[in-house]
Design an enzyme around this catalytic site. Structure first.
Site, PDB file in Angstrom:
ATOM      1  N   SER A  59       2.732   6.501   1.904  1.00 29.27           N
ATOM      2  CA  SER A  59       3.178   5.696   0.851  1.00 29.27           C
ATOM      3  C   SER A  59       4.935   6.061   0.872  1.00 29.27           C
ATOM      4  O   SER A  59       5.583   6.024   1.580  1.00 29.27           O
ATOM      5  CB  SER A  59       2.589   5.823  -0.156  1.00 29.27           C
TER       6      SER A  59
ATOM      7  N   ASP B  57      -1.788  -4.317   3.491  1.00 28.84           N
ATOM      8  CA  ASP B  57      -1.578  -3.126   2.560  1.00 28.84           C
ATOM      9  C   ASP B  57      -1.990  -3.547   1.258  1.00 28.84           C
ATOM     10  O   ASP B  57      -1.211  -4.224   0.399  1.00 28.84           O
ATOM     11  CB  ASP B  57       0.220  -2.642   2.664  1.00 28.84           C
TER      12      ASP B  57
ATOM     13  N   HIS C 282      -4.409   1.470   1.694  1.00 25.90           N
ATOM     14  CA  HIS C 282      -3.010   2.000   1.687  1.00 25.90           C
ATOM     15  C   HIS C 282      -2.895   3.481   1.957  1.00 25.90           C
ATOM     16  O   HIS C 282      -3.658   4.377   0.967  1.00 25.90           O
ATOM     17  CB  HIS C 282      -2.517   1.871   0.379  1.00 25.90           C
TER      18      HIS C 282
END
Length: 360
Positions: free
Chosen positions: A147, A242, A310
């Site tokens: 991330s 995502d 994600h």
């Protein structure tokens, strides 16, 4: 806690010491290192985001940072079955407590909220600490992150490479850090978020010159404008659908959509209704188009699946089991690419709809 960083001004948003968790390498892996940068968004100019962040785990180490309780999984797993290529390496989990992608370096403490913007100093202090532990003489080294940590990996990749001699194999792995600009209203929304982060953390002068010399600095946190200037071999692991990018930016461009109604759909595809799935479906082609614009660098690895998720590398299931591209999990693909057993650049072009990739 890294108390020795405090005199250097390398502190979290609230002024507390930075922290990392460490697992010593053993056996054949005793000369190899993997350093993972934690994710956790960023703070920007939206009302009190930096101030609020400073009162949480992501802005402080006063909020129950579990230095001995970090669960090392995925690429940090010490189980040879779950992580065959990297299980015996020295493994480092770097806590993200600044909100600036480990970039900020502001001398003055914010007089209004007593905030310190020193993410760049935190990165430098922790790297210095790891070099003192022996990382500098590594045979193999990886900088990775998920991330926001994945974007930080792209930003710091060449600097990480510079810590080692030319005889060390050094590569970087960015997981779910390829935040796209997009087109139309999505581009406007994405640009507002990153411009706010750059302003709030005073990053403008700290962004890569290779980018800012060619375009508006407010565009220089978008991975599409960064990765082609990264000289160190880089692996990009992503999902075309995502879930964070969709929930954080894309849905805000849909007229009449209430973000609160998206909460149940924000993580699990099974909790999304037909209308929400159509919205998710619309994002995939935009992401694929952006990634496919990149040049075909032979040193770059790519794993772009069609999962609605994600992050991959710090999830045990998604690291070694599913999704699979070209008969390889992301863990297997990264291992083969790192050790030069085979190149890997795979984009899932068959699944035009988002897939559920969590354990049933």
């Amino acid at each position: 806690m890294l108390y020795s960083a405090v005199p250097k001004g390398a502190v979290c948003l609230d002024g507390t010491p930075p922290a990392y968790a460490y697992s010593k390498g053993f056996g054949d892996g005793s000369t190899n290192w993997v350093v993972l940068l934690e994710g956790g968004r960023w703070c920007d100019l939206e009302e009190e985001t930096c101030q609020n962040r400073s009162k949480t785990y992501y802005g402080s180490t006063d909020h129950e940072f579990p230095i001995d309780g970090i669960l090392f999984k995925g690429i940090l797993d010490s189980n040879s079955q779950a992580n065959p290529d990297f299980y015996d390496w020295h493994k480092v989990f770097v806590h993200y407590c600044d909100g600036s992608l480990f970039l900020s370096d502001v001398d003055q403490v914010d007089p209004t909220n007593s905030l310190t913007f020193r993410g760049g100093r935190i990165y430098n202090a922790i790297m210095e600490e790891l070099l003192n532990k022996g990382m500098g003489i590594a045979h193999n080294a990886i900088l990775t992150g998920f991330s926001a940590g994945g974007l930080s990996t792209i930003l710091h990749c060449d600097r990480f490479r510079a810590l080692f001699s030319n005889t060390t194999r050094v590569k970087c792995v960015s997981d779910s850090g390829f935040f796209i600009r997009g087109e139309g209203e999505l581009a406007n929304q994405s640009e507002r978020h990153f411009a706010g982060a750059i302003a709030a953390n005073e990053l403008r002068a700290l962004l890569p010159r290779s980018c800012t010399s060619k375009r508006d600095p407010n565009l220089c946190l978008f991975a599409e404008y960064l990765v082609e200037d990264v000289a160190t071999p880089l692996f990009i692991a992503e999902s075309a659908f995502d879930s964070f990018q969709i929930g954080y930016n894309f849905i805000l461009t849909i007229p009449g959509l209430d973000p609160i109604q998206w909460r149940n759909c924000s993580r699990f595809l099974e909790e999304c209704n037909a209308t929400q799935i159509e919205i998710i479906k619309d994002f995939g082609p935009i992401f694929k188009k952006t990634l496919m614009k990149l040049d075909n660098s032979s040193s770059r690895g790519v794993f772009l699946d069609s999962c609605y998720l994600h992050t991959h590398i710090f999830q045990s299931y998604n690291w070694i089991k599913y999704p699979v591209l070209d008969n390889k999990s992301v863990g297997k693909a990264i291992g083969d690419w790192f050790y030069d057993r085979s190149a890997f650049q795979e984009i899932d072009a068959l699944n035009l709809c988002p897939q559920s990739c969590y354990p049933k």
